[in-house]
Write a protein that holds these residues in place. Structure first.
Motif, PDB file in Angstrom:
ATOM      1  N   ARG A   1       0.792  -1.234   0.000  1.00  0.00           N
ATOM      2  CA  ARG A   1       0.000   0.000   0.000  1.00  0.00           C
ATOM      3  C   ARG A   1       0.823   1.281   0.000  1.00  0.00           C
ATOM      4  NH1 ARG A   1      -3.785  -3.130   2.990  1.00  0.00           N
ATOM      5  NH2 ARG A   1      -5.772  -3.088   1.894  1.00  0.00           N
ATOM      6  N   GLY A   2       1.951   1.294   0.615  1.00  0.00           N
ATOM      7  CA  GLY A   2       2.748   2.512   0.697  1.00  0.00           C
ATOM      8  C   GLY A   2       3.656   2.720  -0.499  1.00  0.00           C
ATOM      9  N   CYS A   3       3.599   1.847  -1.484  1.00  0.00           N
ATOM     10  CA  CYS A   3       4.491   1.918  -2.636  1.00  0.00           C
ATOM     11  C   CYS A   3       3.853   2.716  -3.767  1.00  0.00           C
ATOM     12  CB  CYS A   3       4.806   0.501  -3.126  1.00  0.00           C
ATOM     13  SG  CYS A   3       5.901   0.440  -4.565  1.00  0.00           S
ATOM     14  N   ARG A   4       4.653   3.514  -4.458  1.00  0.00           N
ATOM     15  CA  ARG A   4       4.113   4.294  -5.576  1.00  0.00           C
ATOM     16  C   ARG A   4       3.752   3.433  -6.773  1.00  0.00           C
ATOM     17  NH1 ARG A   4       8.579   8.446  -7.310  1.00  0.00           N
ATOM     18  NH2 ARG A   4       8.626   8.578  -5.073  1.00  0.00           N
ATOM     19  N   PHE A   5       4.177   2.166  -6.789  1.00  0.00           N
ATOM     20  CA  PHE A   5       3.862   1.253  -7.883  1.00  0.00           C
ATOM     21  C   PHE A   5       2.743   0.279  -7.515  1.00  0.00           C
ATOM     22  CE2 PHE A   5       8.497   2.114  -8.446  1.00  0.00           C
ATOM     23  CZ  PHE A   5       8.341   3.003  -9.494  1.00  0.00           C
ATOM     24  N   TRP A   6       1.981   0.584  -6.485  1.00  0.00           N
ATOM     25  CA  TRP A   6       0.873  -0.255  -6.022  1.00  0.00           C
ATOM     26  C   TRP A   6      -0.446   0.420  -6.338  1.00  0.00           C
ATOM     27  CZ3 TRP A   6      -3.260   0.258  -2.722  1.00  0.00           C
ATOM     28  CH2 TRP A   6      -3.867  -0.913  -2.268  1.00  0.00           C
ATOM     29  N   ALA A   7      -1.396  -0.354  -6.855  1.00  0.00           N
ATOM     30  CA  ALA A   7      -2.754   0.158  -7.076  1.00  0.00           C
ATOM     31  C   ALA A   7      -3.725  -0.994  -6.951  1.00  0.00           C
ATOM     32  CB  ALA A   7      -2.881   0.813  -8.452  1.00  0.00           C
ATOM     33  N   ALA A   8      -4.610  -0.925  -5.994  1.00  0.00           N
ATOM     34  CA  ALA A   8      -5.668  -1.915  -5.786  1.00  0.00           C
ATOM     35  C   ALA A   8      -5.132  -3.353  -5.758  1.00  0.00           C
ATOM     36  CB  ALA A   8      -6.737  -1.774  -6.864  1.00  0.00           C
ATOM     37  N   GLY A   9      -4.032  -3.546  -5.086  1.00  0.00           N
ATOM     38  CA  GLY A   9      -3.478  -4.888  -4.945  1.00  0.00           C
ATOM     39  C   GLY A   9      -2.671  -5.369  -6.132  1.00  0.00           C
ATOM     40  N   ARG A  10      -2.411  -4.488  -7.080  1.00  0.00           N
ATOM     41  CA  ARG A  10      -1.669  -4.849  -8.293  1.00  0.00           C
ATOM     42  C   ARG A  10      -0.379  -4.043  -8.382  1.00  0.00           C
ATOM     43  NH1 ARG A  10      -4.365  -9.095 -10.977  1.00  0.00           N
ATOM     44  NH2 ARG A  10      -6.387  -9.155  -9.948  1.00  0.00           N
ATOM     45  N   CYS A  11       0.625  -4.635  -9.023  1.00  0.00           N
ATOM     46  CA  CYS A  11       1.903  -3.966  -9.231  1.00  0.00           C
ATOM     47  C   CYS A  11       1.857  -3.260 -10.580  1.00  0.00           C
ATOM     48  CB  CYS A  11       3.046  -4.976  -9.208  1.00  0.00           C
ATOM     49  SG  CYS A  11       4.653  -4.197  -9.496  1.00  0.00           S
ATOM     50  N   ILE A  12       2.001  -1.944 -10.579  1.00  0.00           N
ATOM     51  CA  ILE A  12       1.931  -1.171 -11.819  1.00  0.00           C
ATOM     52  C   ILE A  12       3.310  -0.656 -12.232  1.00  0.00           C
ATOM     53  CG2 ILE A  12      -0.488  -0.562 -11.482  1.00  0.00           C
ATOM     54  CD1 ILE A  12       0.440   2.183 -10.492  1.00  0.00           C
ATOM     55  N   TYR A  13       4.374  -1.288 -11.708  1.00  0.00           N
ATOM     56  CA  TYR A  13       5.741  -0.860 -12.006  1.00  0.00           C
ATOM     57  C   TYR A  13       6.022  -0.855 -13.507  1.00  0.00           C
ATOM     58  CZ  TYR A  13      10.815  -0.933 -12.335  1.00  0.00           C
ATOM     59  OH  TYR A  13      12.108  -0.648 -12.673  1.00  0.00           O
ATOM     60  N   GLU A  14       5.721  -1.970 -14.182  1.00  0.00           N
ATOM     61  CA  GLU A  14       6.024  -2.075 -15.614  1.00  0.00           C
ATOM     62  C   GLU A  14       5.291  -1.006 -16.417  1.00  0.00           C
ATOM     63  OE1 GLU A  14       8.247  -3.982 -17.172  1.00  0.00           O
ATOM     64  OE2 GLU A  14       8.872  -4.885 -15.287  1.00  0.00           O
ATOM     65  N   GLU A  15       4.053  -0.724 -16.054  1.00  0.00           N
ATOM     66  CA  GLU A  15       3.274   0.287 -16.777  1.00  0.00           C
ATOM     67  C   GLU A  15       3.816   1.683 -16.507  1.00  0.00           C
ATOM     68  OE1 GLU A  15       0.502   1.932 -19.323  1.00  0.00           O
ATOM     69  OE2 GLU A  15       1.196  -0.128 -19.141  1.00  0.00           O
ATOM     70  N   ARG A  16       4.240   1.965 -15.282  1.00  0.00           N
ATOM     71  CA  ARG A  16       4.808   3.274 -14.966  1.00  0.00           C
ATOM     72  C   ARG A  16       6.160   3.455 -15.644  1.00  0.00           C
ATOM     73  NH1 ARG A  16       0.334   5.066 -14.043  1.00  0.00           N
ATOM     74  NH2 ARG A  16      -0.450   5.380 -11.966  1.00  0.00           N
ATOM     75  N   LEU A  17       6.914   2.372 -15.771  1.00  0.00           N
ATOM     76  CA  LEU A  17       8.227   2.428 -16.397  1.00  0.00           C
ATOM     77  C   LEU A  17       8.094   2.750 -17.883  1.00  0.00           C
ATOM     78  CD1 LEU A  17      11.241   1.919 -15.774  1.00  0.00           C
ATOM     79  CD2 LEU A  17      10.881  -0.435 -16.500  1.00  0.00           C
ATOM     80  N   ASN A  18       7.200   2.060 -18.589  1.00  0.00           N
ATOM     81  CA  ASN A  18       6.980   2.242 -20.025  1.00  0.00           C
ATOM     82  C   ASN A  18       5.488   2.245 -20.310  1.00  0.00           C
ATOM     83  OD1 ASN A  18       9.747   2.155 -21.144  1.00  0.00           O
ATOM     84  ND2 ASN A  18       9.761   0.103 -20.266  1.00  0.00           N
ATOM     85  N   PRO A  19       4.809   3.380 -20.111  1.00  0.00           N
ATOM     86  CA  PRO A  19       3.357   3.421 -20.315  1.00  0.00           C
ATOM     87  C   PRO A  19       2.955   2.978 -21.725  1.00  0.00           C
ATOM     88  CG  PRO A  19       4.135   5.447 -19.292  1.00  0.00           C
ATOM     89  CD  PRO A  19       5.346   4.673 -19.703  1.00  0.00           C
ATOM     90  N   GLY A  20       1.989   2.059 -21.773  1.00  0.00           N
ATOM     91  CA  GLY A  20       1.464   1.582 -23.043  1.00  0.00           C
ATOM     92  C   GLY A  20       2.284   0.528 -23.745  1.00  0.00           C
ATOM     93  N   LEU A  21       3.437   0.163 -23.203  1.00  0.00           N
ATOM     94  CA  LEU A  21       4.307  -0.813 -23.867  1.00  0.00           C
ATOM     95  C   LEU A  21       3.692  -2.205 -23.892  1.00  0.00           C
ATOM     96  CD1 LEU A  21       7.071  -1.471 -25.171  1.00  0.00           C
ATOM     97  CD2 LEU A  21       7.899  -1.989 -22.869  1.00  0.00           C
ATOM     98  N   HIS A  22       3.070  -2.611 -22.803  1.00  0.00           N
ATOM     99  CA  HIS A  22       2.489  -3.950 -22.708  1.00  0.00           C
ATOM    100  C   HIS A  22       1.028  -3.914 -23.144  1.00  0.00           C
ATOM    101  CE1 HIS A  22       6.017  -5.543 -20.672  1.00  0.00           C
ATOM    102  NE2 HIS A  22       6.008  -4.437 -19.930  1.00  0.00           N
ATOM    103  N   ALA A  23       0.769  -4.332 -24.356  1.00  0.00           N
ATOM    104  CA  ALA A  23      -0.596  -4.328 -24.885  1.00  0.00           C
ATOM    105  C   ALA A  23      -1.515  -5.211 -24.051  1.00  0.00           C
ATOM    106  CB  ALA A  23      -0.596  -4.785 -26.339  1.00  0.00           C
ATOM    107  N   GLY A  24      -0.964  -6.199 -23.389  1.00  0.00           N
ATOM    108  CA  GLY A  24      -1.762  -7.098 -22.561  1.00  0.00           C
ATOM    109  C   GLY A  24      -2.370  -6.431 -21.340  1.00  0.00           C
ATOM    110  N   PHE A  25      -1.877  -5.257 -20.965  1.00  0.00           N
ATOM    111  CA  PHE A  25      -2.414  -4.536 -19.822  1.00  0.00           C
ATOM    112  C   PHE A  25      -3.575  -3.627 -20.221  1.00  0.00           C
ATOM    113  CE2 PHE A  25       2.082  -4.419 -17.741  1.00  0.00           C
ATOM    114  CZ  PHE A  25       1.968  -5.751 -17.400  1.00  0.00           C
ATOM    115  N   ALA A  26      -3.752  -3.404 -21.512  1.00  0.00           N
ATOM    116  CA  ALA A  26      -4.735  -2.431 -21.984  1.00  0.00           C
ATOM    117  C   ALA A  26      -6.152  -2.826 -21.602  1.00  0.00           C
ATOM    118  CB  ALA A  26      -4.635  -2.287 -23.494  1.00  0.00           C
ATOM    119  N   CYS A  27      -6.965  -1.817 -21.357  1.00  0.00           N
ATOM    120  CA  CYS A  27      -8.384  -2.018 -21.070  1.00  0.00           C
ATOM    121  C   CYS A  27      -9.064  -2.444 -22.365  1.00  0.00           C
ATOM    122  CB  CYS A  27      -8.971  -0.710 -20.548  1.00  0.00           C
ATOM    123  SG  CYS A  27     -10.764  -0.701 -20.424  1.00  0.00           S
ATOM    124  N   THR A  28      -9.719  -3.585 -22.369  1.00  0.00           N
ATOM    125  CA  THR A  28     -10.344  -4.097 -23.591  1.00  0.00           C
ATOM    126  C   THR A  28     -11.503  -3.214 -24.040  1.00  0.00           C
ATOM    127  OG1 THR A  28     -11.704  -5.619 -22.297  1.00  0.00           O
ATOM    128  CG2 THR A  28      -9.651  -6.482 -23.206  1.00  0.00           C
TER     129      THR A  28
END
Length: 125
Positions: free
Chosen positions: A13-40
């Motif tokens: 919870r105290g990490c800047r790469f945490w959101a709703a129980g998920r790790c968003i590090y990869e997305e913050r590092l390279n936004p939009g790079l992983h197409a698999g993370f995209a909202c369908t």
């Protein structure tokens, strides 16, 4: 002699790469790079717009003509709904995509589960 207990994962919870129980590090590092993370649902909206643009180009419409048509038909053109089994509406429909799992163009449910404090833990938001 008793066995030692396995280490417990600490909350992220105290990490800047945490959101709703998920790790968003990869997305913050390279936004939009992983197409698999995209909202369908958002991707379906983008695909609908792209198809409109292609049709306009094939008909030889100017950008002004296409813009006028888009303004008149935007609701019908994008009337595909937010077709997602995991859609949870936000109160007061806040944001562009009013889903509790939507964050900056990605679906949090498609992100990896946060293991707790890890080597990438960075305090603060």
């Amino acid at each position: 002699m008793s066995r030692p207990l396995p280490p417990l994962s600490l909350p992220g919870r105290g990490c800047r790469f945490w959101a709703a129980g998920r790790c968003i590090y990869e997305e913050r590092l390279n936004p939009g790079l992983h197409a698999g993370f995209a909202c369908t649902a958002l991707q379906a909206l983008a695909d609908s717009f792209d198809a409109f643009v292609v049709r306009g180009e094939s008909l030889g419409l100017s950008s002004e003509e296409a813009g006028r048509i888009w303004e008149r038909r935007v609701d019908a053109a994008l009337n595909i709904g937010l077709d997602c089994a995991n859609f949870i509406p936000l109160p007061d429909e806040a944001g562009d995509v009013p889903c509790a799992h939507f964050l900056d163009g990605v679906c949090l449910l498609r992100m990896p589960v946060c293991p707790g404090r890890c080597r990438r833990f960075v305090a603060g938001f």
